[in-house]
Design an enzyme around this catalytic site. Structure first.
Site, short mmCIF file in Angstrom:
data_model
loop_
_atom_site.label_atom_id
_atom_site.label_comp_id
_atom_site.label_asym_id
_atom_site.label_seq_id
_atom_site.Cartn_x
_atom_site.Cartn_y
_atom_site.Cartn_z
N HIS A 125 19.01 52.31 -21.78
CA HIS A 125 19.97 53.25 -21.19
C HIS A 125 21.31 52.54 -21.00
O HIS A 125 21.37 51.33 -20.82
CB HIS A 125 19.47 53.74 -19.83
CG HIS A 125 18.39 54.76 -19.93
ND1 HIS A 125 18.21 55.75 -18.98
CD2 HIS A 125 17.42 54.97 -20.85
CE1 HIS A 125 17.19 56.50 -19.31
NE2 HIS A 125 16.68 56.04 -20.44
N GLU A 179 23.37 52.42 -18.47
CA GLU A 179 23.53 51.69 -17.21
C GLU A 179 22.83 50.34 -17.25
O GLU A 179 23.38 49.34 -16.78
CB GLU A 179 22.96 52.51 -16.03
CG GLU A 179 23.64 53.83 -15.82
CD GLU A 179 22.94 55.00 -16.50
OE1 GLU A 179 22.96 56.10 -15.93
OE2 GLU A 179 22.37 54.81 -17.60
N CYS A 228 19.35 58.46 -14.10
CA CYS A 228 17.94 58.82 -13.96
C CYS A 228 17.31 57.92 -12.89
O CYS A 228 17.96 57.02 -12.37
CB CYS A 228 17.23 58.63 -15.31
SG CYS A 228 17.00 56.88 -15.76
N CYS A 258 17.54 54.11 -13.75
CA CYS A 258 18.88 53.55 -13.64
C CYS A 258 19.36 53.52 -12.19
O CYS A 258 20.03 52.57 -11.78
CB CYS A 258 19.84 54.31 -14.55
SG CYS A 258 19.42 54.06 -16.30
#
Length: 156
Positions: free
Chosen positions: A52, A54, A82, A85
């Site tokens: 991801h 992040e 999410c 993260c």
């Protein structure tokens, strides 16, 4: 105004992700007026659920600073984090999160739940909706193109 400048940087990374066939999410981490971490989605490219934007930006900032605590930084991301993260933001001790578009399916900073409001040892401040229209449009455009591609039997 400053938040919008940094969100534009995150949007540029989101667009890079879209060009690579990834969901267009981009992230920058800023400290003392400088970007110290950059990331974008790479789940398809790296074949891992962990890629991801992040997490990539946090790892980049950790490498650059030589430590895991980002207690003086602000994280800018085009889509609401999410749960994974949000947990990384808590664990990295990032004091402030700025995000663009809300995520009704996995958003864990306001849309579904606010993990930062739970009794963890760290509670980042949240600024939501910065350049929300542009961030959401990147996602809409990507998924529209993906649907059309699937309907015609082509790859993105």
């Amino acid at each position: 105004m400053e938040d919008e400048i940094w969100m534009q940087e995150a949007l540029a990374l989101a667009r890079e992700a879209a060009c690579e066939g990834e969901v267009p999410v981009g992230c920058v981490i800023v400290q003392d007026g400088q970007i110290i971490g950059r990331g974008r989605n790479r789940r398809e490219q790296d074949k891992t659920a962990l890629a991801h934007a992040e997490l990539e930006a946090i790892a980049d900032a950790n490498r650059r600073l030589g430590g895991w605590r980002l207690w003086q930084a602000t994280l800018y991301v085009t889509l609401e984090p999410c749960p994974m993260c949000a947990g990384a933001i808590i664990n990295a001790r990032i004091p402030r999160l700025v995000y663009g578009a809300h995520d009704a399916k996995a958003g864990s900073c306001s849309s579904i739940i606010n993990l930062f409001a739970l009794p963890y040892n760290h509670h980042p401040a949240i600024t939501a909706g910065v350049l929300e229209g542009a961030c959401a449009e990147e996602l809409r455009t990507f998924f529209r193109r993906l649907r059309k591609s699937k309907e015609s039997g082509n790859q993105v």
